[in-house]
Write a protein that holds these residues in place. Structure first.
Motif, PDB file in Angstrom:
ATOM      1  N   LEU A 260       0.829  -1.198   0.000  1.00 41.29           N
ATOM      2  CA  LEU A 260       0.000   0.000   0.000  1.00 41.29           C
ATOM      3  C   LEU A 260       0.867   1.254   0.000  1.00 41.29           C
ATOM      4  N   ALA A 261       1.879   1.287   0.867  1.00 44.96           N
ATOM      5  CA  ALA A 261       2.744   2.461   0.958  1.00 44.96           C
ATOM      6  C   ALA A 261       3.487   2.708  -0.350  1.00 44.96           C
ATOM      7  N   ASP A 262       3.938   1.643  -0.998  1.00 41.70           N
ATOM      8  CA  ASP A 262       4.629   1.803  -2.286  1.00 41.70           C
ATOM      9  C   ASP A 262       3.707   2.445  -3.319  1.00 41.70           C
ATOM     10  N   ALA A 263       2.444   2.004  -3.359  1.00 41.27           N
ATOM     11  CA  ALA A 263       1.496   2.560  -4.330  1.00 41.27           C
ATOM     12  C   ALA A 263       1.228   4.030  -4.053  1.00 41.27           C
ATOM     13  N   VAL A 264       1.101   4.396  -2.783  1.00 40.45           N
ATOM     14  CA  VAL A 264       0.865   5.800  -2.434  1.00 40.45           C
ATOM     15  C   VAL A 264       2.096   6.640  -2.761  1.00 40.45           C
ATOM     16  N   GLU A 265       3.278   6.099  -2.501  1.00 40.43           N
ATOM     17  CA  GLU A 265       4.498   6.856  -2.789  1.00 40.43           C
ATOM     18  C   GLU A 265       4.634   7.127  -4.282  1.00 40.43           C
ATOM     19  N   GLU A 266       4.194   6.203  -5.115  1.00 42.30           N
ATOM     20  CA  GLU A 266       4.246   6.401  -6.563  1.00 42.30           C
ATOM     21  C   GLU A 266       3.205   7.410  -7.039  1.00 42.30           C
ATOM     22  N   SER A 267       2.131   7.593  -6.263  1.00 42.70           N
ATOM     23  CA  SER A 267       1.003   8.409  -6.715  1.00 42.70           C
ATOM     24  C   SER A 267       0.990   9.818  -6.134  1.00 42.70           C
ATOM     25  N   LEU A 268       1.640  10.017  -4.979  1.00 42.61           N
ATOM     26  CA  LEU A 268       1.651  11.320  -4.324  1.00 42.61           C
ATOM     27  C   LEU A 268       3.079  11.817  -4.185  1.00 42.61           C
ATOM     28  N   ASP A 269       3.280  13.134  -4.261  1.00 45.47           N
ATOM     29  CA  ASP A 269       4.571  13.744  -4.002  1.00 45.47           C
ATOM     30  C   ASP A 269       4.641  14.044  -2.512  1.00 45.47           C
ATOM     31  N   ILE A 270       5.235  13.127  -1.752  1.00 40.35           N
ATOM     32  CA  ILE A 270       5.238  13.263  -0.294  1.00 40.35           C
ATOM     33  C   ILE A 270       6.029  14.490   0.134  1.00 40.35           C
ATOM     34  N   GLY A 271       7.114  14.805  -0.594  1.00 41.04           N
ATOM     35  CA  GLY A 271       7.917  15.978  -0.238  1.00 41.04           C
ATOM     36  C   GLY A 271       7.139  17.266  -0.342  1.00 41.04           C
ATOM     37  N   GLN A 272       6.254  17.389  -1.335  1.00 40.77           N
ATOM     38  CA  GLN A 272       5.417  18.577  -1.456  1.00 40.77           C
ATOM     39  C   GLN A 272       4.251  18.534  -0.476  1.00 40.77           C
ATOM     40  N   LEU A 273       3.736  17.357  -0.259  1.00 38.85           N
ATOM     41  CA  LEU A 273       2.589  17.217   0.633  1.00 38.85           C
ATOM     42  C   LEU A 273       2.957  17.539   2.072  1.00 38.85           C
ATOM     43  N   ILE A 274       4.121  17.061   2.506  1.00 40.80           N
ATOM     44  CA  ILE A 274       4.579  17.278   3.880  1.00 40.80           C
ATOM     45  C   ILE A 274       5.971  17.890   3.805  1.00 40.80           C
ATOM     46  N   PRO A 275       6.075  19.219   3.797  1.00 36.51           N
ATOM     47  CA  PRO A 275       7.380  19.869   3.729  1.00 36.51           C
ATOM     48  C   PRO A 275       8.278  19.391   4.864  1.00 36.51           C
ATOM     49  N   GLY A 276       9.521  19.143   4.541  1.00 38.03           N
ATOM     50  CA  GLY A 276      10.453  18.661   5.553  1.00 38.03           C
ATOM     51  C   GLY A 276      10.566  17.162   5.590  1.00 38.03           C
ATOM     52  N   ALA A 277       9.694  16.454   4.843  1.00 39.03           N
ATOM     53  CA  ALA A 277       9.806  14.995   4.788  1.00 39.03           C
ATOM     54  C   ALA A 277      11.117  14.614   4.116  1.00 39.03           C
ATOM     55  N   ARG A 278      11.871  13.750   4.736  1.00 37.70           N
ATOM     56  CA  ARG A 278      13.161  13.353   4.203  1.00 37.70           C
ATOM     57  C   ARG A 278      12.964  12.459   2.987  1.00 37.70           C
ATOM     58  N   PRO A 279      13.950  12.399   2.103  1.00 43.92           N
ATOM     59  CA  PRO A 279      13.838  11.491   0.959  1.00 43.92           C
ATOM     60  C   PRO A 279      13.866  10.041   1.444  1.00 43.92           C
ATOM     61  N   PRO A 280      13.369   9.119   0.608  1.00 45.20           N
ATOM     62  CA  PRO A 280      13.378   7.700   1.016  1.00 45.20           C
ATOM     63  C   PRO A 280      14.780   7.230   1.366  1.00 45.20           C
ATOM     64  N   GLN A 281      14.875   6.413   2.421  1.00 44.32           N
ATOM     65  CA  GLN A 281      16.163   5.848   2.811  1.00 44.32           C
ATOM     66  C   GLN A 281      16.441   4.627   1.969  1.00 44.32           C
ATOM     67  N   ARG A 282      17.623   4.569   1.427  1.00 40.59           N
ATOM     68  CA  ARG A 282      18.012   3.454   0.563  1.00 40.59           C
ATOM     69  C   ARG A 282      18.739   2.394   1.367  1.00 40.59           C
TER      70      ARG A 282
END
Length: 502
Positions: free
Chosen positions: A479-501
């Motif tokens: 579910l989280a992968d699908a949402v991450e592909e569909s929403l820009d989390i960085g724009q939605l929640i300013p300050g959200a860090r990039p995905p950890q690799r």
């Protein structure tokens, strides 16, 4: 902020708290909140779920010994933290069409009809805000889930579940709608239309949920929606086939299961006040099991009487639909029967409710298949438990579960208990012939070892391995992968860090 569809829109910030409200019930609020908790946790943030007020019969026991809605416990799992009572400060558990047990701060304070509860709501808002503020002080982000629909204008007075809460703490709101229901544009525009201007301004964007097909086919409609409302479409979430995220409350025939490799049929009476139906998720997802929730009796290998929020009333319902006779016949032909919590109490000789804990005071004859009598008491037992299963001479089989009940059972049937708990207590009862089993423990199918032990007792030899805990975490990640592909989390929640690799 720029919308997905190219139209410049206003910028907003959700530095601490972001609220998700829906146009309807089951629009996808819980799923989106779960996904955001998972995404932020995977990016290294400390994130907490929150739901001001929940109405549900699926609940969980928290690390601090209280009771909250199941959805917030799942969201805590997604965030990688233990569930606690502040995540859901008010829980309503319906006992009838007019009344509900009211749980505040994890503890029951009584049963109230709607009018009485509404009189309490102004004071309860203070409890809700205090719980949120504690979380906001501790966590980087708080993801808030609304309840029902944001457009329920008849409930606006003293609202603490949707816009009333958002206004009280001054947070932005995302509005989510389910396109699979049809009428998604009318749902979104209509919801905006019935809200007062101050509440309407809180809605910073839309999410469209459960879209089947190519999102490009929606482009003209989305552009119209953005132009009409002045708000961005933040994303279109895809339909995820057979997605499993534990249900907050609703139960439909879609919850039945039948696998081609099934070797054991489980039948569960669909009680009017069935509680914690998530007990059966591990069973219905198991490849060796077909499971069916039934109003009227059907043949099967194992009948399980589930938990109930009004045991005596649901026992009357069972008898009226012929279940007592059907279970007797089932046992005569060698079938197995199990009772969980309220279902366990039904299996005894008598259920006594002297103080009207679950309804009108009185007594009822039980089904009489276990030698025990239950007295209902106002003090609710809330415990997480660990221990061992004693079935089949295998005391080393590990056990986990939780207790949520108001009954105390006594009788000689308890001598043949089946679970030894780490705190020294014993739980459950087993009939002399070994074919009827009862327990107060919820969640006992969730752990692989206990599940296999119980399935062997039910007659399923060498069941296929199935790790439900691993399965549900994998589904949360899907579910989280699908949402991450569909929403820009960085724009939605300013300050959200990039995905950890890795």
């Amino acid at each position: 902020m720029t919308s997905t569809y190219g139209t410049p829109r206003h910028r907003f910030r959700a530095d601490r708290t972001l609220m998700i409200q829906g146009t309807t019930s089951d629009a996808g609020k819980s799923a989106l909140a779960t996904a955001l908790c998972r995404l932020l946790a995977r990016r290294g943030h400390r994130v907490a779920p929150f739901k001001p007020q929940n109405m549900a019969l699926n609940s969980a026991v928290t690390i601090d010994g209280g009771e909250i809605g199941r959805a917030q416990a799942v969201q805590a799992m997604a965030a990688g933290i233990e569930a606690r009572v502040d995540f859901n400060p008010i829980l309503l558990k319906p006992t009838s069409d007019q009344g509900s047990q009211v749980i505040v701060g994890g503890q029951a304070i009584g049963t109230m009809r709607a009018a009485e509860y509404y009189r309490h709501k102004p004071a309860l808002l203070d409890e809700v805000i205090a719980a949120h503020d504690r979380l906001s002080d501790e966590f980087d982000h708080v993801i808030v889930e609304g309840a029902g629909s944001a457009a329920e204008i008849n409930l606006r007075a003293h609202d603490l579940a949707n816009m009333g809460f958002a206004e009280a703490i001054d947070c932005p709101v995302i509005l989510i709608a389910d396109i699979d229901r049809g009428g998604v544009f009318a749902h979104l525009v209509g919801t905006l239309a019935v809200l007062p201007e101050t509440e309407r301004e809180r809605i910073v964007g839309f999410v469209i949920n459960r879209f089947r097909g190519d999102p490009a086919l929606l482009r003209s409609g989305l552009e119209w929606l953005e132009h009409e409302t002045g708000r961005p479409v933040l994303g279109v979430l895809p339909w995820l086939e057979n997605l499993h995220v534990e249900a907050e409350d609703s139960l439909s025939r879609a919850e039945d299961s039948h696998h081609e490799s099934a070797r054991l049929k489980v039948v569960v009476p669909l009680l009017p006040r069935l509680s914690n139906h998530t007990d059966f998720d591990a069973l219905r997802l198991h490849p060796d099991i077909s499971l069916k929730f039934c109003h009227t009796p059907e043949p099967g290998d194992l009948i399980i009487l589930p938990g109930s929020k009004h045991v005596r009333a649901d026992l009357d319902w069972l008898r009226a639909r012929g279940w007592e006779t059907a279970i007797s016949r089932h046992l005569r032909y060698g079938g197995r029967v199990m009772g969980i919590c309220g279902g366990y109490q039904m299996l005894g000789h008598r259920i006594i409710d002297p103080d009207g804990v679950e309804g009108e005071a009185g007594e009822s004859d039980g089904l009489g298949w276990l030698d025990l009598t239950t007295t209902l008491k106002a003090d609710k037992q809330l415990r997480r438990v660990t221990g061992h299963c004693l079935l089949g001479g295998a005391p080393g089989t590990p056990l986990t579960g939780y207790e949520i009940h108001v009954g105390e059972s006594r009788g000689t049937g308890l001598r043949d208990d089946i679970f030894l708990l780490e705190d020294g207590r014993r739980d459950g009862a087993l009939s002399a012939d070994g074919r009827i089993l009862g327990t107060y423990l919820h969640g006992i199918f969730d752990r692989r070892e206990t599940l296999e032990c119980l399935l062997e007792w039910a007659g399923l030899k060498q069941p296929q391995p199935f790790d439900y805990d691993a399965f549900r975490l994998a589904e949360i990640d899907r579910l989280a992968d699908a949402v991450e592909e569909s929403l820009d989390i960085g724009q939605l929640i300013p300050g959200a860090r990039p995905p950890q690799r890795p």
